[in-house]
Design a protein around this motif. Structure first.
Motif, PDB file in Angstrom:
ATOM      1  N   PRO A 110       0.935  -1.219  -0.111  1.00 39.37           N
ATOM      2  CA  PRO A 110      -0.001  -0.274  -0.125  1.00 39.37           C
ATOM      3  C   PRO A 110       0.601   0.761  -0.321  1.00 39.37           C
ATOM      4  CG  PRO A 110      -0.295  -1.510   2.075  1.00 39.37           C
ATOM      5  CD  PRO A 110       0.813  -2.010   1.401  1.00 39.37           C
ATOM      6  N   ALA A 111      -0.325   1.783  -0.703  1.00 38.01           N
ATOM      7  CA  ALA A 111       1.219   3.200  -0.937  1.00 38.01           C
ATOM      8  C   ALA A 111      -0.425   4.371  -0.543  1.00 38.01           C
ATOM      9  CB  ALA A 111       2.005   3.516  -2.178  1.00 38.01           C
ATOM     10  N   VAL A 112      -0.064   5.719  -0.067  1.00 37.74           N
ATOM     11  CA  VAL A 112      -0.643   6.852  -0.796  1.00 37.74           C
ATOM     12  C   VAL A 112       0.246   8.482  -0.847  1.00 37.74           C
ATOM     13  CG1 VAL A 112      -1.893   5.932   0.934  1.00 37.74           C
ATOM     14  CG2 VAL A 112      -0.053   8.083   1.605  1.00 37.74           C
ATOM     15  N   PHE A 113      -0.821   9.046  -2.079  1.00 43.38           N
ATOM     16  CA  PHE A 113       0.389  10.380  -1.789  1.00 43.38           C
ATOM     17  C   PHE A 113      -0.563  11.679  -1.405  1.00 43.38           C
ATOM     18  CE2 PHE A 113       0.939   8.294  -6.168  1.00 43.38           C
ATOM     19  CZ  PHE A 113       1.921   8.763  -6.156  1.00 43.38           C
ATOM     20  N   THR A 114       0.179  12.469  -0.435  1.00 45.47           N
ATOM     21  CA  THR A 114      -0.483  13.085   0.256  1.00 45.47           C
ATOM     22  C   THR A 114      -1.051  14.810  -1.041  1.00 45.47           C
ATOM     23  OG1 THR A 114       1.703  15.117   0.831  1.00 45.47           O
ATOM     24  CG2 THR A 114       1.262  12.995   1.922  1.00 45.47           C
ATOM     25  N   GLU A 160       6.976  -0.808   2.852  1.00 45.63           N
ATOM     26  CA  GLU A 160       7.467  -1.336   2.203  1.00 45.63           C
ATOM     27  C   GLU A 160       8.388  -2.598   3.083  1.00 45.63           C
ATOM     28  OE1 GLU A 160      10.682   1.306   0.340  1.00 45.63           O
ATOM     29  OE2 GLU A 160      10.309   0.928  -1.603  1.00 45.63           O
ATOM     30  N   ASN A 161       7.861  -3.038   3.779  1.00 38.52           N
ATOM     31  CA  ASN A 161       7.945  -4.517   4.580  1.00 38.52           C
ATOM     32  C   ASN A 161       7.314  -5.382   4.413  1.00 38.52           C
ATOM     33  OD1 ASN A 161       9.719  -3.168   6.435  1.00 38.52           O
ATOM     34  ND2 ASN A 161       8.258  -1.506   7.878  1.00 38.52           N
ATOM     35  N   LEU A 162       7.448  -6.495   4.616  1.00 42.28           N
ATOM     36  CA  LEU A 162       7.302  -7.967   4.234  1.00 42.28           C
ATOM     37  C   LEU A 162       5.369  -8.015   4.932  1.00 42.28           C
ATOM     38  CD1 LEU A 162       7.241 -10.275   2.612  1.00 42.28           C
ATOM     39  CD2 LEU A 162       8.452 -11.615   4.000  1.00 42.28           C
ATOM     40  N   LYS A 179       0.021  -7.192   1.154  1.00 38.62           N
ATOM     41  CA  LYS A 179      -1.197  -7.236   0.943  1.00 38.62           C
ATOM     42  C   LYS A 179      -1.156  -8.625  -0.489  1.00 38.62           C
ATOM     43  CE  LYS A 179      -2.968  -4.482   3.835  1.00 38.62           C
ATOM     44  NZ  LYS A 179      -3.446  -4.397   4.785  1.00 38.62           N
ATOM     45  N   SER A 180      -1.757  -9.422   0.120  1.00 43.73           N
ATOM     46  CA  SER A 180      -2.290 -10.627  -0.826  1.00 43.73           C
ATOM     47  C   SER A 180      -3.575 -10.828  -0.488  1.00 43.73           C
ATOM     48  CB  SER A 180      -1.028 -11.843  -0.432  1.00 43.73           C
ATOM     49  OG  SER A 180      -1.175 -13.021  -0.902  1.00 43.73           O
ATOM     50  N   ILE A 181      -3.613 -10.868  -1.730  1.00 43.49           N
ATOM     51  CA  ILE A 181      -5.613 -11.188  -1.682  1.00 43.49           C
ATOM     52  C   ILE A 181      -6.172 -12.708  -2.978  1.00 43.49           C
ATOM     53  CG2 ILE A 181      -7.772 -10.044  -2.780  1.00 43.49           C
ATOM     54  CD1 ILE A 181      -7.186  -9.424  -0.215  1.00 43.49           C
ATOM     55  N   THR A 209      -0.378   2.402  -5.253  1.00 44.10           N
ATOM     56  CA  THR A 209       0.259   0.655  -5.261  1.00 44.10           C
ATOM     57  C   THR A 209       1.182   0.925  -5.446  1.00 44.10           C
ATOM     58  OG1 THR A 209       0.116  -0.548  -6.606  1.00 44.10           O
ATOM     59  CG2 THR A 209      -1.991  -0.315  -5.186  1.00 44.10           C
ATOM     60  N   SER A 210       2.220  -0.173  -4.557  1.00 43.97           N
ATOM     61  CA  SER A 210       3.530  -0.948  -5.237  1.00 43.97           C
ATOM     62  C   SER A 210       3.857  -1.726  -5.313  1.00 43.97           C
ATOM     63  CB  SER A 210       4.659   0.067  -4.184  1.00 43.97           C
ATOM     64  OG  SER A 210       5.911  -0.190  -4.073  1.00 43.97           O
ATOM     65  N   ASN A 211       4.677  -2.542  -6.302  1.00 43.80           N
ATOM     66  CA  ASN A 211       4.908  -3.481  -6.769  1.00 43.80           C
ATOM     67  C   ASN A 211       4.097  -4.012  -7.190  1.00 43.80           C
ATOM     68  OD1 ASN A 211       7.980  -2.642  -6.478  1.00 43.80           O
ATOM     69  ND2 ASN A 211       7.272  -3.554  -4.185  1.00 43.80           N
TER      70      ASN A 211
END
Length: 143
Positions: free
Chosen positions: A76-80, A89-91, A95-97, A135-137
């Motif tokens: 997950p990632a956000v823009f302010t 970026e930590n394992l 998120k895995s769905i 999102t990242s990756n």
């Protein structure tokens, strides 16, 4: 005259119902590639800024347009509003769905799909400073 009034009432009611339907589906696309597309490998991704029990959250919605099951993974990632990109970026943040063929999954306040609800406090921001979810990756894996 009675028909005109009933017809007018029906049209007014239908228009009101339609506006409620559209008002409740205010999902924004998640840019998954450099061109900003929100559909990759048959998966469509959107987000919605919301509030659950006084906490600012982002709901994620994934739609599998494939005829086969997939697993979707991302960080997950956000823009302010200050154009700051904050990503996890930590394992443990990954998120895995798993999505069945032609299935849709979305976050909500019920807490049923915890992976689909992102807490803004985890990024040290509030809804006032939130600009966009990202999102990242982001990856789609076939089962």
């Amino acid at each position: 005259m009675k028909k005109i009034i009933l017809s007018s009432f029906f049209l007014l009611w239908a228009g009101f119902g339609t506006s409620l339907l559209f008002a409740q589906s205010n999902w924004s696309p998640i840019g998954l590639d450099v061109a900003g597309h929100n559909k990759v490998n048959g998966i469509e991704a959107s987000y919605q800024l919301n509030n659950c029990n006084g906490e600012d959250v982002v709901f994620v919605q994934l739609i599998n347009h494939n005829k086969y099951a997939v697993t979707v993974e991302w960080y997950p990632a956000v823009f302010t509003k200050e154009s700051k990109w904050i990503r996890k970026e930590n394992l443990s943040d990954k998120k895995s769905i798993a999505l069945n063929p032609n299935a849709e999954l979305a976050g909500d306040c019920s807490g049923t799909n915890q992976m689909m609800m992102i807490h803004l406090k985890d990024f040290s921001i509030t809804a006032d400073n939130f600009f966009r979810y990202g999102t990242s990756n982001f990856s789609v894996l076939t089962k």
